[in-house]
Write a protein that holds these residues in place. Structure first.
Motif, PDB file in Angstrom:
ATOM      1  N   ASP A  40     -38.152   5.983  12.286  1.00  0.00           N
ATOM      2  CA  ASP A  40     -38.321   4.920  11.422  1.00  0.00           C
ATOM      3  C   ASP A  40     -36.663   4.556  11.822  1.00  0.00           C
ATOM      4  N   ARG A  41     -36.679   3.291  12.017  1.00  0.00           N
ATOM      5  CA  ARG A  41     -36.136   2.285  12.481  1.00  0.00           C
ATOM      6  C   ARG A  41     -34.685   2.107  11.392  1.00  0.00           C
ATOM      7  N   ASP A  42     -35.197   1.184  10.123  1.00  0.00           N
ATOM      8  CA  ASP A  42     -34.361   1.023   8.988  1.00  0.00           C
ATOM      9  C   ASP A  42     -33.505   2.642   8.719  1.00  0.00           C
ATOM     10  N   SER A  43     -33.630   3.471   9.469  1.00  0.00           N
ATOM     11  CA  SER A  43     -32.356   4.801   8.977  1.00  0.00           C
ATOM     12  C   SER A  43     -31.550   4.506  10.170  1.00  0.00           C
ATOM     13  N   VAL A  44     -31.821   3.870  11.244  1.00  0.00           N
ATOM     14  CA  VAL A  44     -30.761   3.637  12.103  1.00  0.00           C
ATOM     15  C   VAL A  44     -29.127   3.732  11.767  1.00  0.00           C
ATOM     16  N   GLY A  45     -29.147   2.734  10.669  1.00  0.00           N
ATOM     17  CA  GLY A  45     -27.910   2.314   9.988  1.00  0.00           C
ATOM     18  C   GLY A  45     -27.218   3.334   9.332  1.00  0.00           C
ATOM     19  N   ASP A  46     -28.332   3.974   8.381  1.00  0.00           N
ATOM     20  CA  ASP A  46     -27.434   5.699   7.706  1.00  0.00           C
ATOM     21  C   ASP A  46     -27.156   5.903   8.263  1.00  0.00           C
ATOM     22  N   VAL A  47     -28.010   6.586   9.750  1.00  0.00           N
ATOM     23  CA  VAL A  47     -27.911   8.261  10.278  1.00  0.00           C
ATOM     24  C   VAL A  47     -25.881   7.493  10.803  1.00  0.00           C
ATOM     25  N   CYS A  48     -25.456   6.514  11.911  1.00  0.00           N
ATOM     26  CA  CYS A  48     -24.486   5.880  11.979  1.00  0.00           C
ATOM     27  C   CYS A  48     -23.359   6.145  11.296  1.00  0.00           C
ATOM     28  N   GLY A  49     -23.763   6.356   9.895  1.00  0.00           N
ATOM     29  CA  GLY A  49     -22.530   5.727   8.604  1.00  0.00           C
ATOM     30  C   GLY A  49     -22.105   7.656   8.635  1.00  0.00           C
ATOM     31  N   ALA A  50     -23.113   8.575   8.497  1.00  0.00           N
ATOM     32  CA  ALA A  50     -22.926   9.767   8.803  1.00  0.00           C
ATOM     33  C   ALA A  50     -22.561  10.431   9.895  1.00  0.00           C
ATOM     34  N   LEU A  51     -22.761   9.969  10.844  1.00  0.00           N
ATOM     35  CA  LEU A  51     -21.831  10.596  12.082  1.00  0.00           C
ATOM     36  C   LEU A  51     -21.870   9.969  13.658  1.00  0.00           C
TER      37      LEU A  51
ATOM     38  N   TYR B 130     -22.951  15.338  18.129  1.00  0.00           N
ATOM     39  CA  TYR B 130     -24.258  15.990  18.205  1.00  0.00           C
ATOM     40  C   TYR B 130     -22.861  17.369  19.258  1.00  0.00           C
ATOM     41  N   TYR B 131     -24.236  18.558  19.175  1.00  0.00           N
ATOM     42  CA  TYR B 131     -23.947  20.154  20.065  1.00  0.00           C
ATOM     43  C   TYR B 131     -24.601  19.967  21.401  1.00  0.00           C
ATOM     44  N   ARG B 132     -26.031  19.112  21.779  1.00  0.00           N
ATOM     45  CA  ARG B 132     -25.742  19.246  22.937  1.00  0.00           C
ATOM     46  C   ARG B 132     -26.186  17.991  23.415  1.00  0.00           C
ATOM     47  N   PRO B 133     -25.504  18.205  25.314  1.00  0.00           N
ATOM     48  CA  PRO B 133     -25.330  16.514  25.675  1.00  0.00           C
ATOM     49  C   PRO B 133     -26.442  15.163  25.888  1.00  0.00           C
ATOM     50  N   ALA B 134     -28.088  16.024  25.698  1.00  0.00           N
ATOM     51  CA  ALA B 134     -28.655  15.357  26.120  1.00  0.00           C
ATOM     52  C   ALA B 134     -29.445  14.618  24.595  1.00  0.00           C
ATOM     53  N   HIS B 135     -28.852  15.830  23.440  1.00  0.00           N
ATOM     54  CA  HIS B 135     -29.170  14.395  21.935  1.00  0.00           C
ATOM     55  C   HIS B 135     -27.418  13.610  21.609  1.00  0.00           C
ATOM     56  N   GLU B 136     -27.199  14.192  22.522  1.00  0.00           N
ATOM     57  CA  GLU B 136     -25.803  12.690  22.638  1.00  0.00           C
ATOM     58  C   GLU B 136     -26.002  11.550  23.259  1.00  0.00           C
ATOM     59  N   ALA B 137     -26.620  11.831  24.199  1.00  0.00           N
ATOM     60  CA  ALA B 137     -27.441  10.397  24.727  1.00  0.00           C
ATOM     61  C   ALA B 137     -28.442   9.904  25.187  1.00  0.00           C
ATOM     62  N   ILE B 138     -29.784  10.856  24.078  1.00  0.00           N
ATOM     63  CA  ILE B 138     -30.655  10.081  22.764  1.00  0.00           C
ATOM     64  C   ILE B 138     -29.997   9.056  22.191  1.00  0.00           C
ATOM     65  N   HIS B 139     -29.326   9.834  20.831  1.00  0.00           N
ATOM     66  CA  HIS B 139     -28.397   9.089  20.160  1.00  0.00           C
ATOM     67  C   HIS B 139     -27.594   7.652  20.788  1.00  0.00           C
ATOM     68  N   ASN B 140     -27.088   7.474  21.460  1.00  0.00           N
ATOM     69  CA  ASN B 140     -26.602   6.336  22.057  1.00  0.00           C
ATOM     70  C   ASN B 140     -27.605   5.177  22.396  1.00  0.00           C
ATOM     71  N   ALA B 141     -28.587   6.036  23.276  1.00  0.00           N
ATOM     72  CA  ALA B 141     -29.432   5.033  23.403  1.00  0.00           C
ATOM     73  C   ALA B 141     -30.674   4.212  22.504  1.00  0.00           C
ATOM     74  N   ILE B 142     -30.722   4.979  21.421  1.00  0.00           N
ATOM     75  CA  ILE B 142     -31.253   4.018  19.681  1.00  0.00           C
ATOM     76  C   ILE B 142     -30.061   3.440  19.478  1.00  0.00           C
ATOM     77  N   VAL B 143     -29.180   3.234  19.771  1.00  0.00           N
ATOM     78  CA  VAL B 143     -27.700   2.533  19.200  1.00  0.00           C
ATOM     79  C   VAL B 143     -28.363   1.382  19.512  1.00  0.00           C
ATOM     80  N   ARG B 144     -28.223   1.494  21.329  1.00  0.00           N
ATOM     81  CA  ARG B 144     -27.644   0.502  22.099  1.00  0.00           C
ATOM     82  C   ARG B 144     -29.462  -0.360  21.776  1.00  0.00           C
ATOM     83  N   LEU B 145     -29.853   0.059  21.548  1.00  0.00           N
ATOM     84  CA  LEU B 145     -31.282  -0.681  21.342  1.00  0.00           C
ATOM     85  C   LEU B 145     -31.306  -1.008  19.860  1.00  0.00           C
TER      86      LEU B 145
END
Length: 460
Positions: free
Chosen positions: A42-53, A58-73
Motif C-alpha cells: 500500500d503505497r499510501d501508507s509510506v507517509g504514515d510510516v515515515c512519520g512514525a519511524l 530497524y534492527y536488521r541492516p537488510a530492513h534499513e536498506a529496503i526501507h530506504n529504497a521504498i522511500v526513494r521510490l
C-alpha cells in the motif's frame, strides 16, 4: 541471477554495542517485516510510516536498506511494489544486502492481513528506543567508570545521552542532497502558502516580526544594551508575547531580578498599572480592576521563571531539557550572559568563560530546536561616541557572542542620555546582525512606567 542472502544471518549494527547483554538486543522481526511489506503493498501508507519511524529504527541492516529504497521510490512518485523495490535495490547495488528478491516478497507475504503498517511502525520505533536506552546506559556507565574530566561535564554529557533517547530525536546520518531535496521543496512551497504569516515565535512587535518572521527554532538571539536601557523589559515583552498571547511554553532564567521583580513588571505591562504603584503599594481601585481583568490570562500562561542564584550554563541546559520533555518548550530567555559562570572547569580568563557560555546557549538552541534569547551588556564604546549609538562590536567581554548569535538586537534610547531629546519616549531596536535576513532599525514606543515597549502605531 540474484545472490540471495538470509538477512537472519546478517550481523546487526547494534550487536557490538550490545555485547555482554544476555540474548540479542530488543527487536521485533515480524513487526519490521510487516512495516516493509505493508509499504510495498500500500503505497499510501509510506507517509504514515515515515512519520512514525526512521530507517535507523530497524534492527536488521537488510530492513534499513529496503526501507530506504521504498522511500526513494515514493519521493520520486514511483510505485513501491516488491518488483519496483527489487529493481531499485539492484540499481543501487544493495539487493544482496537486502536479502534478494525472495526475501522482499517474503516481507509482502508477512504483511498480508496484519493490519495497517503504521501500527507496526510504532512497535518498531519503541523497540529502537529501548535499544538506544540500553546503549546510552552503557555509555553513561563507561563515563562514570573512567571518571575522566570535570565531574559536572560528565554529568552534563550523561544527561544529554538520556535526553536524546527520551526526546526520540536521534540525529540522521549524512544524507545526499538528492534524498532530501523533495522535502525541502515542500518547505519552500509551504513558505509561499504562508506569506504574511509568522514562521517562528512572535515577538509582539509587528515590524520586528515582519523583518524576522518571528524567532526561529535553533536560533540564538542576543539583545544587548548599556545598563538601564531596558533590555530586561524588552526580553520580558517577548516572553509575554510568546506565553501569554500565544500560549507558547516559555522559561525565563534571571540572574539579575528576583521573582517578585519579574511579577511586578509582568503585571504592570499586562494590566497597564504603573510600575511604581505596584512597587510602593499605591494601588487604586482602577488598578485593582485592571489587574483582575488580566489575571486569568496571566495565570493560565505557560510561563516559567527561575531566579536561582549562581545559575550555570549546565544548570540552564538541564532545566531546559526537563521543560522540553514535559511542556513542549518553545522559548528560552537568559538574563544575562555576563552574570553567568560556566560551571565547568575554570577558564583561563573571563573572556574565554563567556565564550564557553555563549557556545553552550547556541548548542542548547539547536539541541532543543527552540529560540534562545540571551541578554548581554555592551562595553562603554557607545558612551565614547558623540551620537551614543551602539554597534555590534561593542558586545562586552567576548567577540564570540557576535559569532555565535544568529541575530543581534542592540537597544538604544536617546532620552537615556538626553532627557530633553525630541525623541523622548522612543527606543530603537538596531538589528545589527541577522544571519537569515536583512538588518534594519525599528523604532518602538518606550512605556517604561508600564515596564514595556510597544509598537508606535499601537493604541491600547
Amino acid at each position: 541471477m540474484y545472490l540471495v542472502e538470509n538477512p537472519e544471518d546478517e550481523p546487526s549494527p547494534h550487536d557490538d554495542d550490545q555485547a555482554g547483554l544476555a540474548g540479542s538486543p530488543r527487536h521485533d522481526l515480524l513487526a519490521e517485516q510487516a512495516v516493509l511489506g505493508g509499504m510495498m503493498f500500500d503505497r499510501d501508507s509510506v507517509g504514515d510510516v515515515c512519520g512514525a519511524l526512521t530507517a535507523r529504527d530497524y534492527y536488521r541492516p537488510a530492513h534499513e536498506a529496503i526501507h530506504n529504497a521504498i522511500v526513494r521510490l515514493f519521493t520520486r512518485g514511483e510505485p513501491t511494489t516488491a518488483i519496483a523495490v527489487t529493481a531499485e535495490l539492484t540499481r543501487t547495488g544493495d539487493l544482496a544486502r537486502a536479502g534478494g528478491p525472495h526475501y522482499i516478497h517474503t516481507c509482502v507475504e508477512t504483511a498480508t492481513g496484519l493490519g495497517t503498517p503504521a501500527y507496526y511502525a510504532a512497535e518498531v520505533h519503541d523497540q529502537a528506543v529501548l535499544r538506544r536506552l540500553v546503549e546510552a546506559g552503557q555509555r553513561i556507565a563507561a563515563m562514570g567508570a573512567a571518571g575522566e574530566g570535570d565531574v559536572a561535564e560528565i554529568v552534563d554529557a550523561a544527561q544529554s545521552e538520556l535526553f536524546t533517547v527520551a526526546d526520540e530525536r536521534v540525529e540522521e546520518d549524512m544524507l545526499l542532497v538528492a534524498d532530501t531535496m523533495s522535502d525541502y521543496l515542500d518547505i519552500v512551497e509551504a513558505r509561499k502558502d504562508n506569506q504574511g504569516k509568522l514562521i517562528g515565535v512572535p515577538t509582539g512587535f509587528a515590524d520586528l516580526d515582519a523583518l524576522t518572521g518571528g524567532l526561529r527554532p535553533g536560533q540564538m538571539i542576543v539583545i544587548a544594551a548599556r545598563p538601564a536601557m531596558g533590555k530586561s523589559t524588552l526580553a520580558l515583552d517577548m516572553a509575554r508575547s510568546a506565553a501569554v498571547k500565544h500560549g507558547i511554553a516559555t522559561v525565563i532564567f534571571s540572574l539579575e531580578m528576583d521573582r517578585n521583580e519579574i511579577h511586578d513588571r509582568l503585571l504592570s505591562a499586562e494590566a497597564r498599572v504603573a510600575l511604581h504603584h505596584l512597587r510602593h503599594g499605591n494601588m487604586t481601585d482602577d488598578d485593582w480592576t485592571a489587574v483582575a481583568r488580566r489575571m486569568p490570562d496571566i495565570t493560565a500562561a505557560p510561563l516559567f521563571i527561575d531566579t536561582s542564584s549562581n545559575l550555570t550554563g549546565m544548570d540552564i541546559r538541564t532545566k531546559s531539557r526537563r521543560l522540553a520533555q514535559k511542556h513542549k518548550l518553545g522559548l528560552v530567555v537568559v538574563d544575562y550572559l555576563q552574570l553567568m559562570n560556566s560551571g565547568g572547569s575554570k577558564a583561563e580568563n573571563r573572556q574565554l568563560e563567556v565564550s564557553d557560555i555563549s557556545r553552550g546557549l547556541k548548542s542548547l538552541a539547536k539541541e532543543l530546536g527552540v529560540p534562545v534569547i540571551a541578554l548581554s551588556q555592551l562595553n562603554r564604546g557607545p558612551e565614547q561616541r558623540q551620537d551614543k549609538i551602539p554597534v555590534v562590536s561593542d558586545l562586552r567581554e567576548s567577540g564570540s557572542i557576535e559569532q555565535d548569535a544568529d541575530m543581534v538586537i542592540l537597544l538604544h534610547r536617546e532620552d537615556a542620555y538626553d532627557k530633553e531629546s525630541p525623541r523622548a519616549g522612543e527606543a530603537d531596536l538596531i538589528v545589527g546582525k541577522h544571519r537569515n535576513g536583512p538588518t534594519a532599525t525599528i523604532t518602538l514606543g518606550a512605556q517604561l512606567h508600564y515596564s514595556r515597549f510597544v509598537d508606535l502605531a499601537r493604541d491600547e
